[in-house]
Design a protein around this motif. Structure first.
Motif, mmCIF file in Angstrom:
data_model
loop_
_atom_site.group_PDB
_atom_site.id
_atom_site.type_symbol
_atom_site.label_atom_id
_atom_site.label_comp_id
_atom_site.label_asym_id
_atom_site.label_seq_id
_atom_site.Cartn_x
_atom_site.Cartn_y
_atom_site.Cartn_z
ATOM 1 N N GLY A 145 -1.713 -11.004 -5.850
ATOM 2 C CA GLY A 145 -2.743 -9.930 -6.884
ATOM 3 C C GLY A 145 -3.421 -9.536 -6.295
ATOM 4 O O GLY A 145 -3.970 -9.038 -7.231
ATOM 5 N N ASP A 146 -3.105 -9.420 -4.747
ATOM 6 C CA ASP A 146 -4.874 -8.589 -4.089
ATOM 7 C C ASP A 146 -4.736 -7.234 -4.530
ATOM 8 O O ASP A 146 -3.320 -6.418 -3.565
ATOM 9 C CB ASP A 146 -4.382 -8.731 -2.628
ATOM 10 C CG ASP A 146 -5.751 -8.407 -2.138
ATOM 11 O OD1 ASP A 146 -6.174 -7.148 -2.528
ATOM 12 O OD2 ASP A 146 -5.742 -9.231 -0.681
ATOM 13 N N GLN A 147 -5.151 -6.802 -5.094
ATOM 14 C CA GLN A 147 -5.274 -5.290 -5.558
ATOM 15 C C GLN A 147 -5.565 -4.091 -4.381
ATOM 16 O O GLN A 147 -5.135 -3.054 -3.991
ATOM 17 C CB GLN A 147 -6.551 -5.084 -6.420
ATOM 18 C CG GLN A 147 -5.760 -5.370 -7.849
ATOM 19 C CD GLN A 147 -7.244 -5.794 -8.991
ATOM 20 O OE1 GLN A 147 -7.620 -4.381 -8.423
ATOM 21 N NE2 GLN A 147 -7.028 -5.732 -10.108
ATOM 22 N N SER A 148 -5.850 -5.097 -3.426
ATOM 23 C CA SER A 148 -6.040 -4.126 -1.957
ATOM 24 C C SER A 148 -4.747 -3.738 -1.646
ATOM 25 O O SER A 148 -4.770 -3.158 -0.624
ATOM 26 C CB SER A 148 -6.958 -4.669 -1.134
ATOM 27 O OG SER A 148 -6.468 -5.542 -0.401
ATOM 28 N N TRP A 175 4.854 -8.561 -7.005
ATOM 29 C CA TRP A 175 3.125 -8.143 -7.630
ATOM 30 C C TRP A 175 2.882 -9.125 -8.752
ATOM 31 O O TRP A 175 3.670 -8.278 -9.949
ATOM 32 C CB TRP A 175 2.587 -7.022 -6.780
ATOM 33 C CG TRP A 175 2.652 -6.972 -5.470
ATOM 34 C CD1 TRP A 175 3.955 -5.840 -4.983
ATOM 35 C CD2 TRP A 175 2.725 -7.194 -4.250
ATOM 36 N NE1 TRP A 175 4.103 -5.789 -3.774
ATOM 37 C CE2 TRP A 175 2.593 -6.307 -3.241
ATOM 38 C CE3 TRP A 175 1.119 -7.599 -4.253
ATOM 39 C CZ2 TRP A 175 1.839 -6.337 -1.502
ATOM 40 C CZ3 TRP A 175 0.523 -7.922 -2.967
ATOM 41 C CH2 TRP A 175 0.938 -7.189 -2.035
ATOM 42 N N LYS A 176 1.506 -9.554 -8.862
ATOM 43 C CA LYS A 176 1.596 -9.883 -10.793
ATOM 44 C C LYS A 176 0.768 -8.585 -10.894
ATOM 45 O O LYS A 176 0.248 -7.565 -10.252
ATOM 46 C CB LYS A 176 -0.300 -10.465 -9.912
ATOM 47 C CG LYS A 176 -0.617 -11.239 -10.778
ATOM 48 C CD LYS A 176 -1.761 -11.760 -11.254
ATOM 49 C CE LYS A 176 -2.478 -12.060 -12.712
ATOM 50 N NZ LYS A 176 -4.032 -13.256 -12.207
ATOM 51 N N ARG A 177 0.598 -7.749 -12.178
ATOM 52 C CA ARG A 177 0.569 -7.115 -12.470
ATOM 53 C C ARG A 177 -0.221 -7.385 -14.257
ATOM 54 O O ARG A 177 -0.117 -8.097 -14.823
ATOM 55 C CB ARG A 177 1.763 -6.155 -13.288
ATOM 56 C CG ARG A 177 2.729 -5.712 -12.115
ATOM 57 C CD ARG A 177 4.202 -5.416 -12.315
ATOM 58 N NE ARG A 177 3.681 -3.951 -13.735
ATOM 59 C CZ ARG A 177 3.851 -2.800 -13.074
ATOM 60 N NH1 ARG A 177 4.083 -2.606 -11.791
ATOM 61 N NH2 ARG A 177 3.727 -1.918 -14.086
ATOM 62 N N ASN A 178 -1.238 -6.432 -14.237
ATOM 63 C CA ASN A 178 -2.108 -6.373 -15.255
ATOM 64 C C ASN A 178 -1.687 -5.210 -16.230
ATOM 65 O O ASN A 178 -2.958 -5.143 -17.276
ATOM 66 C CB ASN A 178 -2.494 -7.079 -15.441
ATOM 67 C CG ASN A 178 -4.063 -5.615 -14.601
ATOM 68 O OD1 ASN A 178 -3.608 -4.968 -14.381
ATOM 69 N ND2 ASN A 178 -5.443 -6.255 -13.800
ATOM 70 N N ARG A 179 -1.291 -4.050 -15.704
ATOM 71 C CA ARG A 179 -0.913 -3.502 -17.019
ATOM 72 C C ARG A 179 0.266 -1.786 -16.932
ATOM 73 O O ARG A 179 0.860 -2.600 -15.571
ATOM 74 C CB ARG A 179 -2.105 -1.847 -16.778
ATOM 75 C CG ARG A 179 -1.789 -0.940 -17.339
ATOM 76 C CD ARG A 179 -3.085 0.073 -16.671
ATOM 77 N NE ARG A 179 -2.879 1.088 -17.759
ATOM 78 C CZ ARG A 179 -3.714 1.174 -19.484
ATOM 79 N NH1 ARG A 179 -3.559 0.143 -19.358
ATOM 80 N NH2 ARG A 179 -3.530 2.831 -19.556
ATOM 81 N N ILE A 220 -0.107 1.903 -5.612
ATOM 82 C CA ILE A 220 -0.340 2.823 -6.278
ATOM 83 C C ILE A 220 -0.576 4.097 -5.770
ATOM 84 O O ILE A 220 -0.125 4.657 -6.993
ATOM 85 C CB ILE A 220 -2.174 2.821 -6.399
ATOM 86 C CG1 ILE A 220 -3.241 3.614 -5.319
ATOM 87 C CG2 ILE A 220 -2.897 1.812 -6.983
ATOM 88 C CD1 ILE A 220 -4.348 4.047 -5.452
ATOM 89 N N ARG A 243 1.200 -1.512 -0.082
ATOM 90 C CA ARG A 243 -0.174 0.178 -0.101
ATOM 91 C C ARG A 243 0.567 1.317 -0.415
ATOM 92 O O ARG A 243 1.217 1.486 -1.225
ATOM 93 C CB ARG A 243 -0.698 -0.487 0.896
ATOM 94 C CG ARG A 243 -2.352 -1.641 0.983
ATOM 95 C CD ARG A 243 -3.021 -1.181 2.242
ATOM 96 N NE ARG A 243 -3.582 -2.673 2.032
ATOM 97 C CZ ARG A 243 -4.407 -2.753 2.842
ATOM 98 N NH1 ARG A 243 -4.883 -2.712 4.269
ATOM 99 N NH2 ARG A 243 -5.490 -3.985 2.794
ATOM 100 N N ILE A 291 -1.858 -4.031 -3.053
ATOM 101 C CA ILE A 291 -0.677 -3.257 -4.477
ATOM 102 C C ILE A 291 -0.861 -2.020 -3.929
ATOM 103 O O ILE A 291 -1.905 -1.105 -3.840
ATOM 104 C CB ILE A 291 -0.848 -3.820 -6.232
ATOM 105 C CG1 ILE A 291 -1.319 -5.723 -5.944
ATOM 106 C CG2 ILE A 291 0.075 -3.385 -6.937
ATOM 107 C CD1 ILE A 291 -1.630 -6.198 -7.413
#
Length: 430
Positions: A62-65, A100-104, A69, A13, A67
């Motif tokens: 891959g937990d977006q909460s 972390w897993k990334r998709n962009r 930003i 975070r 990772i």
């Protein structure tokens, strides 16, 4: 008992670097939105990652909460490190990191699976004349792991491993490994949270339970059964717990966990099962002419009993670290010092880390126990302790401004324009 002494976390975070030395009681003190909850969540996340299976670890990576930003942290790996001791003879340092897993990435959609990158385990015998750490596990490039296979060996034996697999977990299957006990000890570190923020009614109110398709009314949830068992098996501790509550809330005379039967069920001889016992907590207040249910007392009273009971339970269960959000929630400020003293008595070898936004804490905890949340130009979590050599000076500055130490510290916390030189002078490095 095994002890946790220090935790370091990066890349979670808005945490760039968060490092904390654990005393018996340690607090994260800051106003709202300074990252207290994120720090606590990161600690829980780090230990859960170790205990979970590969499928769950992949999901966690891959937990977006979790990772980040934040502009300065995004893209950095998650890093976790714990330092502790085993049976007062051995110190250890265990850590790992993962991407972390990334998709962009930029303007182009790009999938990238999360993977464990580094991992290490170091130990030392602190009773030796020149204690130094020996590396038992060393993972430096993803799936390339080296470990020590025997007491006379070197850390050079290959350990085949998957990208979502921790070497610590794989080596726990090697029963004849000479440091198998160390591996199991680190794997079994217990970190437990106590919720003080939600409505405690759920802990005391009747709860409808369903077993084998039949409904039953369970009173007291899990708190009453535990207190009843504690009263039967360890009456001294139970009486100390009741004494603590009656000291904090003088209106209470007695607390009595009991078995009750509200259903009056008739059971045939050939019935396949019996419904479990039902429990409740009965309390007598000095100005009442009869006993009543503890549930009918104030929210603060219920939270105090829940908190202290779970501190006792954690100590008996061998929990290394308790995490509590906003310990003073629903507690009168004048009770805080007494509450901290009582908790300290009950903790034993368990350590407590809690969050707070009460300036009064500065009166009751020493400088090493207080991690102060400081303003950050980049939006990072930044918790530091006062330097021991600067405490007296800070006290003088606070007194000159007719403020308590806590009030002065909060002035610093809320001053977004606070000079960084002042922070560097008064506080330890992050």
């Amino acid at each position: 008992m095994n002890a946790l002494n220090k935790i370091t976390i990066k890349g979670f975070r808005n945490i760039d670097v968060f490092s904390i030395d654990l005393t018996n009681i340690t607090s994260l003190l800051a106003p709202n939105n300074y990252g207290k909850s994120n720090a606590m969540a990161a600690i829980k996340f780090g230990f859960e990652f170790i205990k979970n299976q590969s499928k769950t670890r992949l999901r966690m990576m891959g937990d977006q909460s979790c990772i980040s930003i934040n502009k300065g942290i995004a893209g950095k790996p998650f890093v976790f490190e714990e330092e502790g001791s085993i049976d007062n003879n051995t110190d250890y340092i265990y850590g790992y990191s993962f991407d972390w897993k990334r998709n962009r990435k930029g303007d182009k959609e790009e999938e990238s699976e999360g993977q464990i990158v580094t991992e290490y385990l170091k130990v030392r015998n602190k009773n030796s004349e020149k204690p130094k750490y020996t590396t038992l596990i060393n993972r430096t490039a993803g799936n390339k792991v080296k470990y020590i296979p025997s007491p006379t060996g070197r850390c050079d034996k290959d350990l085949p491993i998957e990208s979502d697999e921790l070497a610590l977990n794989k080596l726990s299957n090697f029963d004849d490994l000479f440091y198998h006990d160390y591996v199991e000890t680190i794997k079994s570190v217990r970190v437990r949270g106590i919720d003080t923020l939600s409505d405690p009614e759920d802990l005391f109110a009747p709860r409808l339970m369903v077993k084998n398709g039949k409904q039953s009314l369970m009173l007291g949830a899990d708190l009453a059964p535990y207190l009843f068992e504690l009263k039967q098996k360890d009456r001294n501790v139970f009486e100390l717990l009741v004494s603590a509550i009656t000291n904090l809330i003088p209106a209470i005379e007695t607390i009595d966990p009991v078995v009750i039967n509200k259903l009056n069920l008739k059971i045939d001889e050939d019935a396949p099962f019996e419904l479990p016992d039902q429990y409740d907590i009965i309390v007598k207040e000095r100005y009442n002419n009869q006993q009543t249910r503890f549930q009918y007392l104030s929210t603060g009273s219920m939270k105090l009993l829940n908190l202290l009971t779970k501190v006792v339970k954690a100590q008996k269960d061998g929990v290394q670290l308790l995490l509590v959000e906003e310990l003073e929630n629903s507690i009168h400020p004048r009770l805080l010092q007494s509450l901290l003293s009582i908790i300290d008595d009950f903790l034993g070898d368990t350590k407590l880390l809690f969050t707070s936004h009460s300036p009064n804490l500065a009166k009751y905890l020493s400088a090493p126990q207080l991690y102060i949340g400081l303003p950050s130009e980049k939006g990072y979590v930044d918790f530091r302790t006062l330097k021991a050599t600067k405490v007296s000076r800070v006290l003088k500055i606070a007194a000159a401004g007719e403020m308590s130490l806590g009030e002065y510290l909060f002035d610093l916390m809320l001053d977004l324009e606070c000079e960084r030189d002042l922070i560097s002078e008064f506080f330890t490095k992050n």
